[in-house]
Design a protein around this motif. Structure first.
Motif, PDB file in Angstrom:
ATOM      1  N   UNK A  62       0.811  -1.205   0.000  1.00 54.71           N
ATOM      2  CA  UNK A  62       0.000   0.000   0.000  1.00 54.71           C
ATOM      3  C   UNK A  62       0.846   1.255   0.000  1.00 54.71           C
ATOM      4  N   UNK A  63       0.363   2.268  -0.704  1.00 52.89           N
ATOM      5  CA  UNK A  63       0.953   3.596  -0.656  1.00 52.89           C
ATOM      6  C   UNK A  63      -0.166   4.573  -0.320  1.00 52.89           C
ATOM      7  N   UNK A  64      -0.276   4.900   0.955  1.00 50.26           N
ATOM      8  CA  UNK A  64      -1.309   5.817   1.410  1.00 50.26           C
ATOM      9  C   UNK A  64      -2.603   5.152   1.819  1.00 50.26           C
ATOM     10  N   UNK A  65      -2.641   3.809   1.820  1.00 52.90           N
ATOM     11  CA  UNK A  65      -3.856   3.087   2.206  1.00 52.90           C
ATOM     12  C   UNK A  65      -3.683   2.444   3.574  1.00 52.90           C
ATOM     13  N   UNK A  66      -4.802   2.050   4.154  1.00 51.30           N
ATOM     14  CA  UNK A  66      -4.788   1.252   5.368  1.00 51.30           C
ATOM     15  C   UNK A  66      -6.000   0.330   5.365  1.00 51.30           C
ATOM     16  N   UNK A  67      -5.929  -0.693   6.203  1.00 52.30           N
ATOM     17  CA  UNK A  67      -7.037  -1.632   6.327  1.00 52.30           C
ATOM     18  C   UNK A  67      -7.948  -1.148   7.448  1.00 52.30           C
ATOM     19  N   UNK A  68      -9.224  -0.983   7.132  1.00 55.08           N
ATOM     20  CA  UNK A  68     -10.199  -0.569   8.137  1.00 55.08           C
ATOM     21  C   UNK A  68     -10.661  -1.809   8.883  1.00 55.08           C
ATOM     22  N   UNK A  69     -10.343  -1.873  10.153  1.00 51.67           N
ATOM     23  CA  UNK A  69     -10.725  -3.035  10.960  1.00 51.67           C
ATOM     24  C   UNK A  69     -12.223  -3.032  11.180  1.00 51.67           C
ATOM     25  N   UNK A  70     -12.869  -4.100  10.764  1.00 55.60           N
ATOM     26  CA  UNK A  70     -14.316  -4.216  10.909  1.00 55.60           C
ATOM     27  C   UNK A  70     -14.683  -5.667  10.655  1.00 55.60           C
ATOM     28  N   UNK A  71     -15.964  -5.976  10.903  1.00 57.94           N
ATOM     29  CA  UNK A  71     -16.420  -7.330  10.610  1.00 57.94           C
ATOM     30  C   UNK A  71     -16.194  -7.647   9.135  1.00 57.94           C
ATOM     31  N   UNK A  93     -14.355  17.279 -18.568  1.00 63.09           N
ATOM     32  CA  UNK A  93     -14.002  17.997 -17.340  1.00 63.09           C
ATOM     33  C   UNK A  93     -12.700  17.467 -16.762  1.00 63.09           C
ATOM     34  N   UNK A  94     -11.787  18.373 -16.404  1.00 66.10           N
ATOM     35  CA  UNK A  94     -10.541  18.001 -15.732  1.00 66.10           C
ATOM     36  C   UNK A  94     -10.628  18.395 -14.270  1.00 66.10           C
ATOM     37  N   UNK A  95     -10.262  17.465 -13.403  1.00 66.70           N
ATOM     38  CA  UNK A  95     -10.295  17.731 -11.961  1.00 66.70           C
ATOM     39  C   UNK A  95      -9.053  17.148 -11.316  1.00 66.70           C
ATOM     40  N   UNK A  96      -8.724  17.687 -10.158  1.00 64.29           N
ATOM     41  CA  UNK A  96      -7.582  17.201  -9.376  1.00 64.29           C
ATOM     42  C   UNK A  96      -8.098  16.339  -8.237  1.00 64.29           C
ATOM     43  N   UNK A  97      -7.416  15.205  -8.016  1.00 64.06           N
ATOM     44  CA  UNK A  97      -7.836  14.248  -7.005  1.00 64.06           C
ATOM     45  C   UNK A  97      -6.646  13.836  -6.148  1.00 64.06           C
ATOM     46  N   UNK A  98      -6.886  13.663  -4.863  1.00 64.95           N
ATOM     47  CA  UNK A  98      -5.909  12.959  -4.029  1.00 64.95           C
ATOM     48  C   UNK A  98      -6.073  11.463  -4.280  1.00 64.95           C
ATOM     49  N   UNK A  99      -4.963  10.724  -4.150  1.00 62.00           N
ATOM     50  CA  UNK A  99      -5.063   9.288  -4.411  1.00 62.00           C
ATOM     51  C   UNK A  99      -4.157   8.490  -3.480  1.00 62.00           C
ATOM     52  N   UNK A 100      -4.482   7.214  -3.361  1.00 59.83           N
ATOM     53  CA  UNK A 100      -3.648   6.231  -2.668  1.00 59.83           C
ATOM     54  C   UNK A 100      -3.775   4.926  -3.442  1.00 59.83           C
ATOM     55  N   UNK A 101      -2.760   4.058  -3.322  1.00 58.54           N
ATOM     56  CA  UNK A 101      -2.770   2.824  -4.112  1.00 58.54           C
ATOM     57  C   UNK A 101      -2.534   1.591  -3.246  1.00 58.54           C
ATOM     58  N   UNK A 102      -2.999   0.483  -3.742  1.00 63.91           N
ATOM     59  CA  UNK A 102      -2.707  -0.830  -3.167  1.00 63.91           C
ATOM     60  C   UNK A 102      -2.450  -1.795  -4.316  1.00 63.91           C
ATOM     61  N   UNK A 103      -1.360  -2.556  -4.215  1.00 65.55           N
ATOM     62  CA  UNK A 103      -0.997  -3.511  -5.256  1.00 65.55           C
ATOM     63  C   UNK A 103      -0.935  -4.901  -4.655  1.00 65.55           C
ATOM     64  N   UNK A 104      -1.605  -5.832  -5.290  1.00 68.07           N
ATOM     65  CA  UNK A 104      -1.638  -7.214  -4.783  1.00 68.07           C
ATOM     66  C   UNK A 104      -0.290  -7.883  -4.968  1.00 68.07           C
ATOM     67  N   UNK A 105      -0.028  -8.942  -4.214  1.00 69.39           N
ATOM     68  CA  UNK A 105       1.118  -9.772  -4.539  1.00 69.39           C
ATOM     69  C   UNK A 105       0.885 -10.469  -5.873  1.00 69.39           C
ATOM     70  N   UNK A 106       1.928 -11.053  -6.440  1.00 69.90           N
ATOM     71  CA  UNK A 106       1.796 -11.809  -7.680  1.00 69.90           C
ATOM     72  C   UNK A 106       0.955 -13.051  -7.414  1.00 69.90           C
ATOM     73  N   UNK A 107      -0.047 -13.256  -8.258  1.00 73.08           N
ATOM     74  CA  UNK A 107      -0.819 -14.496  -8.192  1.00 73.08           C
ATOM     75  C   UNK A 107      -0.474 -15.340  -9.411  1.00 73.08           C
ATOM     76  N   UNK A 108       0.133 -16.497  -9.170  1.00 72.41           N
ATOM     77  CA  UNK A 108       0.453 -17.420 -10.259  1.00 72.41           C
ATOM     78  C   UNK A 108      -0.766 -18.279 -10.527  1.00 72.41           C
ATOM     79  N   UNK A 109      -1.248 -18.217 -11.740  1.00 69.48           N
ATOM     80  CA  UNK A 109      -2.485 -18.884 -12.092  1.00 69.48           C
ATOM     81  C   UNK A 109      -2.320 -20.403 -12.124  1.00 69.48           C
ATOM     82  N   UNK A 110      -3.211 -21.094 -11.444  1.00 69.87           N
ATOM     83  CA  UNK A 110      -3.246 -22.548 -11.555  1.00 69.87           C
ATOM     84  C   UNK A 110      -3.638 -22.960 -12.968  1.00 69.87           C
TER      85      UNK A 110
END
Length: 452
Positions: A62-71, A93-110
């Protein structure tokens, strides 16, 4: 998607498949053999993987993300990683946005895949949206680009939800919502992938999308005009609301010319209401009060893909379903009617995508290049009970279709169209909507068809 003789925009994919399969149409040997990932007899060569638990989210970067603890753990923006400008191609329309990212680990396909489809479940309050991307490694060791699989928001006030056309690298292409190897007969496959999620919000607002589930289905379905017949093993019918798309013909033509093309959102709405969810009166306030079943109009508007120009984007439908409290939605493929019987036995209906000539499905009364139905059960003889939205009214929606015909039109990957040309079939694509906390019996059924 569409019904009758009106061509689907997804027919572009069919044309591409037909071109790639030159000289191999109808020859199963042209496809590379693949292992079945579901682990039971009759399962398809499909690998579905999702991230959604607290532990899952923590395996990514994650870059700027967090996990929200919940059920129901969710990924949110904590401290933005930066700002970005986005020009909406559908409004200019052009607009400016704040952003954060999350990237999964590599998933090797069965199952090294010829196709992959991402899907996600999220809440995006006004002032927020998200983007899902996929990158991977081919079986020859080279890498794909980062492909945009969707830019999405539950509403349409900030951006227009959209797929992205024109993405390709000479080995693969994105067709609306589907990653596809350009020449499957070459033996090239997608061997692994990562998903990247980018969360956007209005700068300084403190708002955030919440993403509960992110996953992708990879598959390598052999070329086939027919599929083996399964043996009936269940007689059961679920009570699912019945809605016709046809009564909405001409309504809100800005959403793909109105109800004639609304099979996907109409089917989605049936299942959403089966699980006891429904839009509120306030949410339906924009719909003409003279219209019957206004929730179908609502579903069409909020599944509409402004690039595809229709309501048949598969992940957008699954994401729409998950905007309702404690519902999940995924896009996957199943291997046989045995898989559907497993789900129906656990009280889980399914939406299936199929294409056929009028002569290929007794009692339908139409042909289609792509159409969604809702499977709600099986007769004592094993025939399919479906809520077919391509019906003249709500009372006519429940249909019984011959098992052998229905199984073949749903599971095949090749077919002849009305002009005699070879085009693609959907190969068992379906949407599954189910509770965020399924019962033990439902969880077992979902796991049996490869969804966890």
């Amino acid at each position: 998607m569409t019904r009758a003789s009106e061509p689907s925009r997804r027919a572009l994919l069919a044309v591409a498949f037909a071109a790639a399969a030159t000289g191999t149409a109808g020859t199963a040997a042209a496809a590379t053999p693949a292992r079945a990932a579901h682990g039971h007899a009759g399962s398809a060569p499909v690998d579905y993987r999702a991230w959604g638990s607290d532990a899952d989210w923590r395996t990514g970067t994650g870059k700027g993300t967090q996990v929200l603890a919940a059920a129901r753990p969710g990924l949110v923006i904590a401290t933005p990683a930066g700002t970005a400008h986005y020009t909406d191609p559908h409004t200019g329309k052009t607009a400016t946005w704040e952003y954060a990212t999350w990237t999964s680990p590599v998933h090797r396909l069965a199952v090294p895949a010829t196709e992959a489809i991402a899907s996600w479940n999220a809440h995006t309050p006004a002032g927020t949206w998200l983007q899902v991307e996929l990158t991977g490694t081919y079986s020859d060791g080279t890498a794909t680009p980062w492909y945009v699989m969707g830019r999405w928001a539950a509403g349409d006030q900030d951006i227009k939800r959209t797929s992205v056309d024109g993405q390709k690298d000479g080995k693969s292409s994105i067709w609306t919502d589907t990653f596809s190897i350009d020449d499957a007969a070459s033996g090239l496959r997608l061997a692994s992938y990562r998903l990247r999620l980018t969360l956007y919000r209005t700068p300084g607002s403190g708002l955030t999308p919440t993403v509960w589930r992110l996953g992708a289905m990879g598959s390598d379905i052999p070329d086939r005009f027919t599929v083996p017949a399964s043996t009936p093993r269940l007689a059961k019918e679920l009570t699912v609301p019945r809605y016709s798309q046809e009564i909405h013909a001409g309504q809100y033509p800005e959403y793909d010319n109105g109800g004639e093309a609304w099979c996907s959102p109409t089917s989605s709405q049936m299942i959403i209401e089966y699980w006891g969810r429904k839009p509120t009166a306030q949410q339906l306030g924009w719909v003409n009060p003279a219209f019957t079943d206004p929730q179908v109009c609502h579903a069409a508007r909020f599944t509409y893909d402004h690039q595809y120009g229709g309501c048949g984007n598969w992940p957008f439908n699954a994401a729409y379903a998950a905007t309702y409290k404690d519902l999940q939605g995924v896009v996957t493929r199943l291997g046989s009617l045995t898989d559907l019987e497993t789900l129906i036995a656990a009280d889980i209906p399914a939406m299936t995508s199929q294409s056929f000539l009028k002569s290929e499905l007794t009692g339908a009364g139409y042909g289609t290049s792509g159409h969604l139905m809702t499977v709600i059960g099986f007769t004592a003889a094993g025939d399919v009970i479906a809520n077919d939205p391509a019906s003249p009214g709500d009372s006519a929606v429940r249909r019984v279709y011959k098992r052998r015909e229905w199984e073949n039109i749903w599971l095949r990957t090749k077919r002849y169209n009305a002009s005699g040309s070879v085009v693609s079939g959907t190969g068992g694509v379906c949407y599954l909507y189910f509770p965020a906390s399924p019962s033990a019996r439902q969880r077992e059924a979902l796991e049996a068809v490869g969804v966890r």
